[in-house]
Design a protein around this motif. Structure first.
Motif, PDB file in Angstrom:
ATOM      1  N   ILE A  42     -16.754  -2.740 -26.795  1.00  0.00           N
ATOM      2  CA  ILE A  42     -17.664  -3.030 -27.345  1.00  0.00           C
ATOM      3  C   ILE A  42     -16.508  -2.337 -28.576  1.00  0.00           C
ATOM      4  O   ILE A  42     -16.312  -0.582 -28.983  1.00  0.00           O
ATOM      5  N   MET A  43     -15.140  -3.283 -29.008  1.00  0.00           N
ATOM      6  CA  MET A  43     -14.417  -2.580 -30.096  1.00  0.00           C
ATOM      7  C   MET A  43     -14.510  -2.401 -31.135  1.00  0.00           C
ATOM      8  O   MET A  43     -16.145  -2.399 -32.013  1.00  0.00           O
ATOM      9  N   PRO A  44     -13.722  -1.234 -32.018  1.00  0.00           N
ATOM     10  CA  PRO A  44     -14.420  -0.702 -33.304  1.00  0.00           C
ATOM     11  C   PRO A  44     -14.499  -1.200 -34.350  1.00  0.00           C
ATOM     12  O   PRO A  44     -13.522  -2.578 -34.381  1.00  0.00           O
ATOM     13  N   GLY A  45     -15.654  -0.904 -35.155  1.00  0.00           N
ATOM     14  CA  GLY A  45     -15.991  -2.466 -36.693  1.00  0.00           C
ATOM     15  C   GLY A  45     -16.171  -3.424 -35.613  1.00  0.00           C
ATOM     16  O   GLY A  45     -16.803  -4.885 -36.487  1.00  0.00           O
ATOM     17  N   GLU A  46     -16.381  -3.929 -34.979  1.00  0.00           N
ATOM     18  CA  GLU A  46     -17.462  -5.295 -33.408  1.00  0.00           C
ATOM     19  C   GLU A  46     -18.523  -5.047 -33.059  1.00  0.00           C
ATOM     20  O   GLU A  46     -18.983  -3.416 -32.482  1.00  0.00           O
ATOM     21  N   THR A  47     -19.560  -5.226 -32.573  1.00  0.00           N
ATOM     22  CA  THR A  47     -21.246  -4.963 -32.724  1.00  0.00           C
ATOM     23  C   THR A  47     -20.783  -5.946 -31.372  1.00  0.00           C
ATOM     24  O   THR A  47     -21.814  -5.822 -30.957  1.00  0.00           O
ATOM     25  N   SER A  48     -20.380  -6.587 -30.976  1.00  0.00           N
ATOM     26  CA  SER A  48     -20.416  -7.538 -29.702  1.00  0.00           C
ATOM     27  C   SER A  48     -19.957  -6.871 -28.868  1.00  0.00           C
ATOM     28  O   SER A  48     -18.094  -6.990 -28.762  1.00  0.00           O
ATOM     29  N   ALA A  49     -19.811  -7.124 -27.423  1.00  0.00           N
ATOM     30  CA  ALA A  49     -19.477  -6.667 -25.775  1.00  0.00           C
ATOM     31  C   ALA A  49     -17.792  -7.544 -25.261  1.00  0.00           C
ATOM     32  O   ALA A  49     -18.699  -8.616 -25.689  1.00  0.00           O
ATOM     33  N   ARG A  50     -16.852  -7.216 -25.639  1.00  0.00           N
ATOM     34  CA  ARG A  50     -15.918  -8.224 -24.841  1.00  0.00           C
ATOM     35  C   ARG A  50     -16.647  -8.341 -22.994  1.00  0.00           C
ATOM     36  O   ARG A  50     -15.427  -7.018 -22.777  1.00  0.00           O
ATOM     37  N   GLU A  51     -16.724  -9.362 -22.582  1.00  0.00           N
ATOM     38  CA  GLU A  51     -16.833  -9.259 -21.546  1.00  0.00           C
ATOM     39  C   GLU A  51     -14.966  -9.188 -20.409  1.00  0.00           C
ATOM     40  O   GLU A  51     -14.700  -9.275 -19.902  1.00  0.00           O
ATOM     41  N   ASP A  52     -13.699  -9.682 -21.583  1.00  0.00           N
ATOM     42  CA  ASP A  52     -12.808  -9.665 -21.127  1.00  0.00           C
ATOM     43  C   ASP A  52     -12.010  -8.491 -21.091  1.00  0.00           C
ATOM     44  O   ASP A  52     -10.772  -7.589 -20.102  1.00  0.00           O
ATOM     45  N   TRP A  53     -12.526  -7.063 -21.628  1.00  0.00           N
ATOM     46  CA  TRP A  53     -12.319  -5.745 -21.657  1.00  0.00           C
ATOM     47  C   TRP A  53     -13.290  -4.528 -21.065  1.00  0.00           C
ATOM     48  O   TRP A  53     -14.664  -4.571 -20.897  1.00  0.00           O
ATOM     49  N   ILE A  54     -12.700  -4.441 -20.217  1.00  0.00           N
ATOM     50  CA  ILE A  54     -13.628  -3.429 -19.266  1.00  0.00           C
ATOM     51  C   ILE A  54     -13.255  -1.586 -18.801  1.00  0.00           C
ATOM     52  O   ILE A  54     -11.748  -1.740 -19.128  1.00  0.00           O
TER      53      ILE A  54
END
Length: 474
Positions: A338-350
């Motif tokens: 869940i990148m800074p400033g975002e609220t949803s997890a990015r499935e392509d970043w682990i």
């Protein structure tokens, strides 16, 4: 210069003396004038044989009617006759002559003033009317003719009635007394008929006046509308004058440069048509050999305002571990960034924790580790190193004094020398040598050397700041 409003018409009545008729509106040539004559009986024709002296803001018409001054009862009108054409051709990226622009705008203003003057004299119908101006004029003329006919008929009836009454009175005077009553009856009937005819004439005259009033009101209403249109035309003229002033300002601008605004020469691939329309040569898709249109790639978009916007996490290349400050985790397995400033997890970043990437492979395990460039000695993908290490102590001790007992058992060999005198007085001194061994010493006792040292576990880590490593997968 500016061009204030002036009526595009000058009207004069003949007086058997005047032959020069001035006008106070601007024209540029005698062909832009019309001289009109109206005879005493109302017939209107276009005059010929006149000449014009034209000045800066008006002029004078010289006219003789049949080689004589204009007779009394005749009317003469001088009006504009603008050609309603535009002969000025302004070429893009060239210097404009302000006087040329000024003359063109003045002539356009003169055309509008001419139209306004004509509209004041015109019949203008409402926008919703289905009638034509000719229909209205014919209706007014018909009402006028009907009123005139009614008045004429009433007057004729009145005259006929008067004549009948006179005849009846003459007959009564010459008749006998026996027919006096009959004569009186006839006079009374004739008088009544005359009164009825007078009433009919009065009614017809009232109807004619009413029709004339209606016609005058209709014409007044149309004139009011024409005046409104004229005011609107004047507003357009004022606006055109403002545009002229702006054009004059632009004419003095000059070419643009790095320090000021100005005219810009059209570059390659862009053209301006004779109508002033800018056209652009279509640009093909870019290739390695030529420039062209480029389609934004992954993570880049172009907004409706034409601004290039980049989504950093979408545009970042895959398979590159990076430390991210403030990243959190969630998603399908709790390891998705869940990148800074975002609220949803990015499935392509682990998270780089050595776990499964969801595609059958394992991501690098960088938890508690720093990156090392691969080499022959350190093959890519291998791990090693330790956070701590131990020390091994080695060295020599200081000197130790041994006792006799601690020496190895041993003896020392030595040689002794002594003197011997031989003979009597003639004898000599002789030196002799002999060998001997000392007594044995040493008992081969053992001895020790003492050494004191201490070691402990030592950290290998330099000063550090821990961040989570994440990696983009595709």
């Amino acid at each position: 210069m500016t061009m204030p409003y002036s009526p595009s018409r000058a009207v004069y009545e003949g007086n058997d003396a005047a032959t020069r008729f001035p006008f106070g509106f601007k024209v540029w040539d005698a062909s832009q004038l019309v001289v009109t004559l109206t005879s005493p009986d109302g017939a209107t024709t276009e005059a010929s044989g006149w000449t014009a002296d034209i000045g800066a803001s008006g002029g004078e018409i010289v006219y003789r009617h049949e080689a004589a001054p204009l007779p009394a009862g005749w009317k003469l009108a001088v009006t504009r006759n603008m050609p309603f054409t535009q002969e000025v051709n302004l070429v893009s990226a060239s210097r404009f002559d302000p006087q040329v622009i000024e003359d063109a705008l003045d002539q356009a203003t003169a055309e509008r003033q001419q139209v306004k003057e004509m509209l004041v004299r015109a019949v203008i119908l409402p926008a919703t009317s289905s009638e034509t101006p000719q229909d209205v004029v014919q209706a007014v003329y018909a009402a006028r003719d009907e009123a005139q006919n009614a008045g004429s008929a009433a007057q004729a009836a009145k005259t006929a009635a008067g004549q009948s009454a006179a005849q009846a009175a003459a007959s009564a005077a010459g008749a006998s007394a026996a027919i006096a009553a009959a004569t009186a009856t006839a006079v009374t009937a004739a008088t009544a008929q005359a009164d009825r005819a007078q009433s009919a004439a009065n009614a017809a005259e009232a109807a004619a006046e009413a029709a004339a009033d209606d016609a005058r009101q209709a014409v007044a209403a149309e004139i009011g509308k024409a005046s409104s249109e004229a005011d609107r035309a004047q507003s357009e003229a004022d606006r055109a004058q403002m545009e002229a002033n702006r054009a004059q300002s632009l004419a003095n601008v000059g070419p643009a440069d790095a320090d000021k605004l100005g005219f810009v020469k059209i570059g390659k691939g862009i053209a301006v048509t004779e109508e002033g329309t800018i056209s652009v040569t279509p640009i093909d898709v870019a290739t390695p050999e030529k420039a062209g249109i480029v389609k934004p790639g992954t993570g880049t978009i172009i907004t409706g305002e034409g601004e290039l916007s980049v989504s950093y996490w979408d545009a970042f290349p895959p398979f590159v571990p990076i430390p991210v400050w403030g990243v959190k985790f969630g998603g399908s397995d709790g390891r998705r960034a869940i990148m800074p400033g975002e609220t949803s997890a990015r499935e392509d970043w682990i998270l780089c924790d050595g776990g499964n990437n969801g595609k059958g492979d394992a991501v690098p395990n960088l938890t508690g580790r720093a990156l090392l460039g691969a080499s022959i000695s350190y093959v890519a993908g291998t791990t090693g190193g330790s956070a701590n290490h131990n020390h091994t102590v080695s060295g020599s001790v200081g000197a130790t004094t041994l006792t006799t007992e601690q020496l190895a058992y041993h003896a020392h060999y030595y040689t002794g020398v002594y003197e011997r005198y031989t003979g009597d007085s003639g004898g000599f001194l002789e030196y002799l040598a002999t060998g001997a061994t000392t007594g044995a010493a040493g008992a081969n006792y053992a001895h020790t050397h003492s050494l004191s040292a201490a070691t402990n576990t030592v950290t290998n880590l330099m000063p550090y700041y821990a961040l989570n490593f994440v990696i983009k997968i595709i």
